[in-house]
Design an enzyme around this catalytic site. Structure first.
Site, PDB file in Angstrom:
ATOM      1  N   ARG A  80      42.279  39.826  41.973  1.00 26.90           N
ATOM      2  CA  ARG A  80      40.929  39.977  41.417  1.00 26.90           C
ATOM      3  C   ARG A  80      40.333  38.613  41.072  1.00 26.90           C
ATOM      4  O   ARG A  80      39.140  38.390  41.240  1.00 26.90           O
ATOM      5  CB  ARG A  80      40.989  40.904  40.196  1.00 26.90           C
ATOM      6  N   LYS A 183      34.964  39.558  37.838  1.00 27.69           N
ATOM      7  CA  LYS A 183      35.208  39.382  36.392  1.00 27.69           C
ATOM      8  C   LYS A 183      34.709  37.993  36.001  1.00 27.69           C
ATOM      9  O   LYS A 183      35.498  37.072  35.737  1.00 27.69           O
ATOM     10  CB  LYS A 183      36.706  39.566  36.092  1.00 27.69           C
ATOM     11  N   GLU A 219      30.028  52.165  33.900  1.00 25.28           N
ATOM     12  CA  GLU A 219      31.229  51.780  33.135  1.00 25.28           C
ATOM     13  C   GLU A 219      31.008  52.007  31.644  1.00 25.28           C
ATOM     14  O   GLU A 219      29.874  52.165  31.194  1.00 25.28           O
ATOM     15  CB  GLU A 219      31.510  50.283  33.293  1.00 25.28           C
TER      16      GLU A 219
HETATM   17  C1  LIG Z   1      33.835  45.347  32.801  1.00 28.08           C
HETATM   18  C2  LIG Z   1      35.244  45.815  32.771  1.00 28.08           C
HETATM   19  N1  LIG Z   1      35.543  47.001  33.346  1.00 28.08           N
HETATM   20  C3  LIG Z   1      36.812  47.468  33.346  1.00 28.08           C
HETATM   21  C4  LIG Z   1      37.846  46.761  32.765  1.00 28.08           C
HETATM   22  C5  LIG Z   1      39.230  47.284  32.793  1.00 28.08           C
HETATM   23  O1  LIG Z   1      39.981  46.580  33.745  1.00 28.08           O
HETATM   24  P1  LIG Z   1      41.546  46.435  33.619  1.00 28.08           P
HETATM   25  O2  LIG Z   1      42.101  47.811  33.605  1.00 28.08           O
HETATM   26  O3  LIG Z   1      41.952  45.692  34.846  1.00 28.08           O
HETATM   27  O4  LIG Z   1      41.814  45.716  32.350  1.00 28.08           O
HETATM   28  C6  LIG Z   1      37.575  45.537  32.154  1.00 28.08           C
HETATM   29  C7  LIG Z   1      38.653  44.752  31.531  1.00 28.08           C
HETATM   30  O5  LIG Z   1      39.258  43.923  32.184  1.00 28.08           O
HETATM   31  C8  LIG Z   1      36.255  45.048  32.159  1.00 28.08           C
HETATM   32  O6  LIG Z   1      35.978  43.880  31.587  1.00 28.08           O
END
Ligand SMILES: Cc1ncc(COP(=O)(O)O)c(C=O)c1O
Length: 339
Positions: A80, A183, A219
């Protein structure tokens, strides 16, 4: 560590002893260095400061009953971060280098890995930013990669607790065909006002809608959304949400438990048909949703009427946490033992 009260740790920053740093210059990554400083020296014209060339990751290391430290799906975080680097034209961090930095920073800060059973974990934060100076809007030619760690308490002190959320109608987090799938820091800056307005209204978080039509669930703040009905785990497909590693894992666990899974657009009206709903991410694993309030029509969607998480949510949560802690076998090959 004799003077850390592991059971009372907040989900926040606590200084540890070492962090790892590496600089990309003249087209290649330099030597990985260990630092004891919490500060960085940064060029006043660095693109990370001016043009948002910055991406980060978040993952955890867990101490098992057997005294072994486990890292959960680091390969996915590495992938990622490469994708985020591509998205905003930064030098990517090769997976092997990412892994080496993680293992080194954990090893050096071993005494900060919270003990088994405390509910706390070691949160790992890799960050990549443009450290080269530019004044025109263009990608830097120098990048800095840093990994630091901090022990964090469980997101919910009293165990997995249902929370209330509000649909966000006033702000978008990311544009269609924008950077929502990466991210990168800019997405989080863009979400702050929305999240703050939710907190102000007494909600644990807000639910972003798709920013093209405002018809579908995107989200839940910094977490993905899921709903459950008819033995089916349903989660939004969108061009502007972060692909959560927790969500990917829950999809596999749900299938493994005999549930059906669907990844597709989730219209707002469908909220009324779910039996259970939740938000998922590394920080809390799952935040079960008790109620969702829609300010447009004052409609309330209710899930946990007795204040407890639903049965399927709890099963999914327990399974994932047991794999992460090493309490149960890991049939998916998700865990790397740090040695
Ligand atoms: C915008 C966003 N969506 C979803 C997630 C959840 O992702 P993960 O399960 O990889 O932590 C995160 C956190 O990392 C996030 O910042």
């Amino acid at each position: 560590m004799e003077n850390i009260d592991w059971k009372c740790l907040p989900f926040g920053y606590l200084k540890t002893d070492f962090n790892i740093r590496c600089v990309y210059k003249n087209g290649k990554w330099g030597k990985m260095e260990v630092s004891t400083s919490e500060y960085i020296d940064i060029h006043i014209a660095a693109t990370g400061l001016h043009y948002g060339q910055e991406a980060f990751e978040g993952l955890k290391a867990y101490m098992g009953k057997d005294g072994k430290i486990r890292l959960f799906r680091w390969e996915e975080n590495a992938k990622r971060m490469i994708s985020s680097a591509f998205g905003i034209m930064m030098a990517p961090v090769p997976s092997e280098m990412f892994k080496e930095a993680l293992l080194k920073v954990i090893e050096l800060n071993r005494k900060y890995v919270p003990p088994y059973g405390s509910g706390a974990t070691l949160y790992i934060r890799p960050v990549l930013y443009g450290s080269g100076a530019e004044v025109g809007v263009k990608p830097a030619s120098e990048y800095t990669f840093i990994v630091f760690v901090t022990p964090v308490g469980p997101y919910f002190k009293g165990g997995i607790k249902p929370v209330n959320m509000m649909i966000c109608r006033d702000y978008d987090r990311a544009a269609p065909m924008g950077t929502g799938i990466y991210k990168v820091g800019g997405n989080y800056a863009a979400s702050l006002r929305a999240i703050e307005s939710g907190h102000h209204g007494g909600y644990a978080n807000i639910i972003f809608l798709d920013s093209r039509e405002r018809k579908y669930i995107d989200e839940c703040g910094p977490a993905n959304f899921f709903g459950i009905k008819n033995n089916t785990y349903i989660t939004p497909k969108s061009e502007s949400i972060l692909n959560s590693i927790t969500n990917m894992s829950l999809l596999d666990i749900a299938r493994n438990m005999g549930m059906k899974t669907e990844r597709r657009q989730v219209p707002i009206e469908e909220l009324s048909s779910f039996i259970e709903a939740g938000a998922c991410g590394t920080a809390a694993v799952i935040s079960p949703i008790a109620k969702i309030f829609d300010p447009e029509n004052s409609k309330v969607y209710e899930y946990c009427k007795n204040g407890e998480p639903g049965a399927d949510t709890l099963k999914l949560y327990n399974k994932l946490v047991s794999i992460q802690n090493g309490d149960e076998p890991d049939p998916f090959g998700w865990v790397t033992i740090v040695d």
